[in-house]
Design a protein around this motif. Structure first.
Motif, PDB file in Angstrom:
ATOM      1  N   ASP A 133     -11.845  -1.449   0.619  1.00 53.14           N
ATOM      2  CA  ASP A 133     -11.152  -2.436   1.444  1.00 53.14           C
ATOM      3  C   ASP A 133     -10.405  -3.419   0.550  1.00 53.14           C
TER       4      ASP A 133
ATOM      5  N   TRP B 125      -9.335 -11.889   2.294  1.00 54.20           N
ATOM      6  CA  TRP B 125      -8.288 -12.490   1.449  1.00 54.20           C
ATOM      7  C   TRP B 125      -8.855 -13.135   0.180  1.00 54.20           C
TER       8      TRP B 125
ATOM      9  N   LEU C 237      -6.402  -4.622  -0.845  1.00 54.30           N
ATOM     10  CA  LEU C 237      -4.966  -4.618  -0.592  1.00 54.30           C
ATOM     11  C   LEU C 237      -4.245  -5.082  -1.847  1.00 54.30           C
TER      12      LEU C 237
ATOM     13  N   ILE D 286      -0.819  -6.408  -3.409  1.00 56.39           N
ATOM     14  CA  ILE D 286       0.443  -7.024  -3.000  1.00 56.39           C
ATOM     15  C   ILE D 286       1.214  -7.447  -4.239  1.00 56.39           C
TER      16      ILE D 286
ATOM     17  N   VAL E  99      -1.798  -4.474   7.859  1.00 52.64           N
ATOM     18  CA  VAL E  99      -1.377  -5.830   7.512  1.00 52.64           C
ATOM     19  C   VAL E  99       0.092  -5.984   7.871  1.00 52.64           C
TER      20      VAL E  99
ATOM     21  N   MET F 224       3.284  -4.258  -0.165  1.00 56.76           N
ATOM     22  CA  MET F 224       1.862  -4.242   0.186  1.00 56.76           C
ATOM     23  C   MET F 224       1.401  -2.789   0.281  1.00 56.76           C
TER      24      MET F 224
ATOM     25  N   TRP G 200      -2.352  -0.476   0.785  1.00 59.62           N
ATOM     26  CA  TRP G 200      -3.796  -0.427   0.985  1.00 59.62           C
ATOM     27  C   TRP G 200      -4.419   0.658   0.118  1.00 59.62           C
ATOM     28  N   SER G 201      -5.663   0.421  -0.307  1.00 57.32           N
ATOM     29  CA  SER G 201      -6.468   1.471  -0.919  1.00 57.32           C
ATOM     30  C   SER G 201      -7.151   2.273   0.180  1.00 57.32           C
TER      31      SER G 201
ATOM     32  N   ILE H  23      -3.919  -9.689   9.033  1.00 57.58           N
ATOM     33  CA  ILE H  23      -4.659  -8.446   8.812  1.00 57.58           C
ATOM     34  C   ILE H  23      -5.363  -8.036  10.091  1.00 57.58           C
TER      35      ILE H  23
ATOM     36  N   SER I 150      -3.547   1.840   6.673  1.00 55.36           N
ATOM     37  CA  SER I 150      -4.420   2.780   5.982  1.00 55.36           C
ATOM     38  C   SER I 150      -5.356   3.419   6.990  1.00 55.36           C
TER      39      SER I 150
END
Length: 794
Positions: free
Chosen positions: A23, A41, A25, A27, A731, A16, A18-19, A742, A724
């Motif tokens: 926002d 999600w 993610l 995976i 997460v 996983m 994060w950017s 999250i 992040s």
């Protein structure tokens, strides 16, 4: 810390990431797929693996958040566009080095880092009239806005322009055979170094664990593992050459990006030309294939020539002209073919030529750069290779001009052919001619029509097919003069007649010009090349300009230290149990590293390496957590095992631990690094052979922490985390790999009190709206104004 989402997933999640800009993610799952999800999600897209039985080993976001680098177990790295999951780059890194390890197994990609150099460069911020190519070059027409509006039959795909970066960024990839690959912007290959150069052991087998660059690219810290002893090493490499020549690298990498963009434009234009040509063949097949199959081989040419010379058609040809083709069908047929020819002519004239001129311009600029060795020699571009690429580009332009002449003659012959055939059909019908001018055909036009008809049904049989006379179901291809040979990957069969060309006569009479000039080339070696072959030759020549296979960038780097992290002679830990994270603290100019073996009770090993003036002053400490952190009133103080860890910022380390009393719960800790550094032992790292010896103290850090630094995750047997600071999110992945939770970090106190209300479906949708473009700008501005020293409390 406020929970905003909890989801169960269909496939087991593995990694996983994060950017830091959006926002989003990323995976990966056990099937090798990569998915992008929003905070609520909502799935953005799903990217399948390149082949079966392939797993994702590492992922990293491009600094602007618009692309994702994915490293696979096969040694391949894909750089994927976030908007439409288009593969922007494909790097076969493992394959490049596999020749040196004939019987070595594939270890795949082990880590990916995409670092950005802090601060703007002069090349990116100040306007330079010499860099403004719009003054000299005509911009290629837009595929979507130009030709498709003019003609909907062109079938040209949209061309995506790559925005020019404003900051220097570098993609660094570590992989299983011990190599570290470096690429500027993820496009321009800078070079590859091997850890054998760092360890000074050519026979050693190493695995890169993690790589971190300083904010100005002057230092690179690499953690790697000796495969034979499983010992972890850390090396600090002086890469000041990357900092000193940042302007030069930025300039050349942008030129390289412009060349690549033009080559992609060229590929799409060639596809469009081929499709237009295939449309002509399809029209010819639809109208004349049945007739060609009903007569003996060569019968089409013979019947049409007989009609031209004698004015009397055969019975088969008369039936075909009056019943199958008809005057109306001939007009439509002629218009369709002429339209396709016009499309090809326009693509050659307005796109191939413009792209060829632009490529020549940029390559000439790069050749000029190679003549400034004190600034650009370090990039390893050879002037001779650039000159060969310019020569290939000029040859391609010459071939385009040659094709243009062939198209002009082909269109002339087609118009004469259709006009003559229309007159023949009207006469067979005993109808009046629409105009007297249409009947007039000069002797020169008759000669052109006769030459055109002579090879009209020169059938080219493919594998498994015979000539048109064997079966009416066979595909018949017509040799429509000389155009088609230029669009095939084979030598030309009908060569251009250039004996009377005054320029060629001049060159033959003055051969000394070719020997003494760098700008005048002899094109005789390309005389038999088709346009497709010429394009491939051009691509190969440009690839050689930027080829770094034989480039030794290691000689430009120096090793400040290379040292063992620890010496564990009793227990050999597996590769899967190691959790390692590192970050560069730009305020204090130091690398911060924390790692742990989840199968060990040793706890977290923390190292801070100061790089100010390359002094290499460092500090280290080992610390662990116990139930005392949770204000446990039980007399029995229990150990809390570390499951995963990741730096949230240079001030906080996010840690996931087991719960001391409940296996179904885990504990999420935001560890203030000030506590760890204050209790660490300082030393000079160059004077040591191993960092974590018995002299390094092991501290229970639980009594030193406040109550607000942790949160108990109830009914969540956590296994892995991803955080992040840019988006202030985290997460947690469960041990089953099928449940994720999250959290929003740094939540206000009021929001935390209303947590029950905030986790309703309506509020979850509202949280998901944070990823909308309208809200992204306001969040980005808030991120810039927030301080990384803000107290994180749960």
């Amino acid at each position: 810390m406020r929970q905003i989402e909890e989801r169960h997933v269909a496939n087991q999640v593995d990694l996983m990431v994060w950017s830091n800009k959006l926002d989003l993610l990323a995976i990966s799952n056990f099937k090798g797929e990569v998915q992008i999800h929003r905070l609520n999600w909502q799935k953005v897209w799903n990217f399948s693996p390149p082949k079966d039985c392939t797993s994702v080993r590492a992922m990293a976001w491009r600094p602007d958040g618009k692309a994702l680098a994915i490293g696979y177990s096969t040694g391949i790295v894909y750089i994927v566009d976030i908007e439409d999951k288009e593969v922007l780059e494909k790097l076969d890194l493992e394959l490049e080095m596999s020749e040196e390890f004939e019987d070595a197994k594939t270890y795949g990609i082990t880590c990916i880092t995409w670092a950005v150099r802090e601060g703007a460069l002069e090349n990116a911020t100040e306007y330079n009239v010499y860099e403004d190519t719009s003054i000299f070059l005509q911009k290629p027409p837009s595929f979507s806005n130009g030709f498709q509006k003019q003609d909907s039959d062109d079938n040209i795909k949209d061309f995506k322009e790559v925005p020019e970066p404003t900051q220097l960024n570098m993609l660094v990839v570590g992989y299983g055979t011990g190599y570290v690959y470096m690429s500027i912007f993820g496009r321009y290959p800078y070079g590859t170094i091997h850890l054998a150069q760092v360890a000074k052991d050519e026979c050693g087998e190493y695995r890169v664990l993690d790589i971190c660059l300083s904010d100005d690219f002057s230092m690179m810290q690499v953690f790697y593992q000796d495969r034979s002893s499983m010992t972890v090493f850390v090396a600090l490499i002086n890469t000041s050459v990357l900092s000193a020549y940042a302007e030069e690298m930025f300039l050349v990498a942008n030129k390289h990006g412009q060349v690549l963009q033009l080559m992609s434009y060229l590929d799409q234009t060639m596809i469009s030309i081929t499709e237009a040509w295939e449309h002509i063949l399809l029209e010819m097949d639809n109208k004349m294939a049945n007739y060609a199959a009903s007569v003996p081989e060569g019968g089409v040419s013979a019947d049409l020539l007989e009609l031209l010379m004698l004015g009397v058609p055969s019975d088969e040809l008369e039936i075909f002209l009056l019943q199958d083709l008809t005057a109306k069908g001939l007009k439509k047929f002629g218009s369709s073919v002429e339209l396709s020819y016009s499309t090809i002519q326009r693509l050659v004239l307005k796109q191939l030529n413009i792209v060829g001129h632009s490529l020549t311009y940029y390559l000439s600029e790069i050749r000029g750069i190679t003549r400034i060795p004190d600034r650009f020699k370090i990039l390893g571009i050879e002037e001779s290779a650039v000159t060969e690429a310019i020569k290939a580009c000029c040859a391609f332009l010459n071939k385009c001009l040659e094709l243009q002449q062939v198209i002009d003659s082909s269109m002339r012959n087609y118009k004469g052919f259709f006009r003559w055939l229309f007159v023949a059909i009207v006469r067979l019908l005993d109808e009046l001619m629409p105009s007297s001018d249409i009947v007039k055909i000069t002797q020169q036009e008759l000669t052109h029509i006769a030459e055109f008809l002579y090879n009209f049904d020169n059938v080219q049989t493919t594998e498994g097919s015979g000539s048109g006379s064997e079966s009416p179901d066979k595909t018949v291809k017509f040799n429509l003069e000389r155009l088609g040979q230029y669009l095939q990957d084979q030598d030309l069969t009908i060569l251009p007649d250039d004996e009377d060309n005054p320029w060629y006569k001049f060159l033959r009479a003055n051969t000394c010009i070719l020997k003494e000039s760098e700008t005048i080339f002899n094109m005789s070696e390309f005389r038999r090349f088709s346009l497709v072959q010429q394009q491939r030759f051009l691509k190969d020549a440009i690839y050689k300009v930027f080829d770094v296979t034989d480039k030794d960038i290691g000689r430009n780097f120096s090793i400040l230290f290379n040292i063992k992290c620890y010496e564990d002679k009793v227990t050999v830990h597996s590769e899967e149990s190691l959790r390692l994270t590192q970050i560069f603290d730009s305020r204090h100019q130091r690398f911060l590293t924390a790692f742990v073996h989840t199968s060990s009770e040793e706890g977290i090993r923390f190292v801070a390496a100061d790089i100010k003036e390359k002094a290499c002053n460092s500090s280290a400490v080992k610390y662990y957590f116990t139930s005392k952190l949770l204000q446990d009133e039980n007399a029995d103080e229990r150990h809390m095992s570390v499951l995963d860890l990741q730096f949230y910022s240079p001030d906080y380390l996010s840690v996931l631990t087991t719960h001391p009393h409940n296996e179904d719960n885990t504990v999420f800790i935001q560890l203030p690094l000030k506590n760890a550094i204050d209790h660490s032992m300082e030393f000079h790292i160059k004077c040591k052979t191993c960092i974590f010896t018995d002299s390094i103290s092991r501290i229970n850090i639980s009594p030193l922490l406040d109550e607000g630094v942790y949160k108990i995750l109830e009914k969540m047997d956590g296994f892995r985390i991803a955080v992040s600071v840019g988006r202030k999110v985290a997460v947690v992945l469960s041990k089953s790999h099928r449940k994720v939770r999250i959290f929003e970090m740094e939540a206000d106190g009021e929001d935390e009190q209303d947590e029950t209300l905030d986790t309703t479906p309506q509020s979850q949708d509202a949280c998901g709206d944070r990823s909308s473009p309208d809200n992204q700008k306001s969040e980005d501005s808030n991120d810039d104004s927030s301080s990384s020293d803000q107290n994180l409390s749960f």
